[in-house]
Design a protein around this motif. Structure first.
Motif, PDB file in Angstrom:
ATOM      1  N   HIS A  74      35.484  45.492  50.020  1.00 15.76           N
ATOM      2  CA  HIS A  74      36.521  45.478  48.997  1.00 15.76           C
ATOM      3  C   HIS A  74      37.888  45.864  49.562  1.00 15.76           C
ATOM      4  O   HIS A  74      38.901  45.294  49.152  1.00 15.76           O
ATOM      5  CB  HIS A  74      36.113  46.367  47.824  1.00 15.76           C
ATOM      6  CG  HIS A  74      35.068  45.708  46.975  1.00 15.76           C
ATOM      7  ND1 HIS A  74      35.357  45.066  45.803  1.00 15.76           N
ATOM      8  CD2 HIS A  74      33.737  45.545  47.161  1.00 15.76           C
ATOM      9  CE1 HIS A  74      34.260  44.543  45.292  1.00 15.76           C
ATOM     10  NE2 HIS A  74      33.250  44.833  46.110  1.00 15.76           N
ATOM     11  N   LEU A  77      39.061  42.757  51.215  1.00 20.78           N
ATOM     12  CA  LEU A  77      39.554  41.784  50.229  1.00 20.78           C
ATOM     13  C   LEU A  77      40.974  42.124  49.788  1.00 20.78           C
ATOM     14  O   LEU A  77      41.826  41.249  49.694  1.00 20.78           O
ATOM     15  CB  LEU A  77      38.634  41.751  49.003  1.00 20.78           C
ATOM     16  CG  LEU A  77      37.368  40.925  49.111  1.00 20.78           C
ATOM     17  CD1 LEU A  77      36.477  41.166  47.898  1.00 20.78           C
ATOM     18  CD2 LEU A  77      37.700  39.450  49.238  1.00 20.78           C
ATOM     19  N   ILE A  78      41.215  43.400  49.529  1.00 21.09           N
ATOM     20  CA  ILE A  78      42.558  43.819  49.110  1.00 21.09           C
ATOM     21  C   ILE A  78      43.558  43.494  50.209  1.00 21.09           C
ATOM     22  O   ILE A  78      44.659  42.997  49.939  1.00 21.09           O
ATOM     23  CB  ILE A  78      42.578  45.324  48.754  1.00 21.09           C
ATOM     24  CG1 ILE A  78      41.772  45.565  47.474  1.00 21.09           C
ATOM     25  CG2 ILE A  78      44.008  45.824  48.598  1.00 21.09           C
ATOM     26  CD1 ILE A  78      41.533  47.025  47.154  1.00 21.09           C
ATOM     27  N   TYR A  86      43.083  40.564  44.018  1.00 19.50           N
ATOM     28  CA  TYR A  86      41.826  41.316  44.010  1.00 19.50           C
ATOM     29  C   TYR A  86      41.451  41.713  42.579  1.00 19.50           C
ATOM     30  O   TYR A  86      40.311  41.541  42.161  1.00 19.50           O
ATOM     31  CB  TYR A  86      41.946  42.563  44.893  1.00 19.50           C
ATOM     32  CG  TYR A  86      40.760  43.501  44.783  1.00 19.50           C
ATOM     33  CD1 TYR A  86      39.576  43.231  45.445  1.00 19.50           C
ATOM     34  CD2 TYR A  86      40.832  44.652  43.999  1.00 19.50           C
ATOM     35  CE1 TYR A  86      38.483  44.077  45.345  1.00 19.50           C
ATOM     36  CE2 TYR A  86      39.751  45.508  43.886  1.00 19.50           C
ATOM     37  CZ  TYR A  86      38.576  45.215  44.569  1.00 19.50           C
ATOM     38  OH  TYR A  86      37.495  46.058  44.451  1.00 19.50           O
ATOM     39  N   GLU A  89      40.302  38.762  40.662  1.00 18.47           N
ATOM     40  CA  GLU A  89      38.929  38.434  41.083  1.00 18.47           C
ATOM     41  C   GLU A  89      37.925  39.355  40.409  1.00 18.47           C
ATOM     42  O   GLU A  89      36.859  38.911  39.958  1.00 18.47           O
ATOM     43  CB  GLU A  89      38.819  38.536  42.607  1.00 18.47           C
ATOM     44  CG  GLU A  89      37.454  38.269  43.145  1.00 18.47           C
ATOM     45  CD  GLU A  89      37.036  36.816  43.025  1.00 18.47           C
ATOM     46  OE1 GLU A  89      35.809  36.563  43.029  1.00 18.47           O
ATOM     47  OE2 GLU A  89      37.898  35.926  42.937  1.00 18.47           O
ATOM     48  N   GLN A  90      38.217  40.639  40.327  1.00 17.55           N
ATOM     49  CA  GLN A  90      37.303  41.590  39.702  1.00 17.55           C
ATOM     50  C   GLN A  90      37.158  41.325  38.214  1.00 17.55           C
ATOM     51  O   GLN A  90      36.063  41.406  37.671  1.00 17.55           O
ATOM     52  CB  GLN A  90      37.765  43.026  39.939  1.00 17.55           C
ATOM     53  CG  GLN A  90      37.748  43.443  41.401  1.00 17.55           C
ATOM     54  CD  GLN A  90      36.418  43.191  42.067  1.00 17.55           C
ATOM     55  OE1 GLN A  90      35.393  43.664  41.621  1.00 17.55           O
ATOM     56  NE2 GLN A  90      36.435  42.408  43.147  1.00 17.55           N
TER      57      GLN A  90
END
Length: 96
Positions: A74, A77-78, A86, A89-90
């Protein structure tokens, strides 16, 4: 202990309150690296003569290793797509 005349003084450590998700993830990740790295393995080694406790700690170690990988993923990803993407996406994963 109370019967012996002792009055317990409960206290709680103040935990940080995070308003930034990246800051929270980074703080949690810091607990896995540096001087803390390998601490659980050292703890398990203390119980070489206690199979049940050692097995329980080893199971916990495996679970924590998975959590460390999740944090790395994660945070990566950030870094790669930015905080705004991000978060989008969450939110999309919650609605799926």
């Amino acid at each position: 202990m109370v019967e012996l005349g002792y009055t317990p003084q409960p206290a709680a450590d103040a935990l940080p309150i995070y308003t930034d998700i990246k800051e929270q993830l980074e703080s949690t990740y810091q607990g896995f690296i540096g001087e803390n790295e390998g601490a659980l393995d050292r703890l398990a080694a203390l119980f070489d003569d206690d199979y049940t406790t050692r097995k329980m700690i080893q199971t916990f170690i495996v679970e924590e290793a998975g959590h460390k990988l999740w944090l790395e993923k994660h945070l990566g990803l950030i870094k790669d797509i930015g905080m705004e993407n991000y978060l989008i996406e969450q939110i999309g994963q919650v609605n799926d």
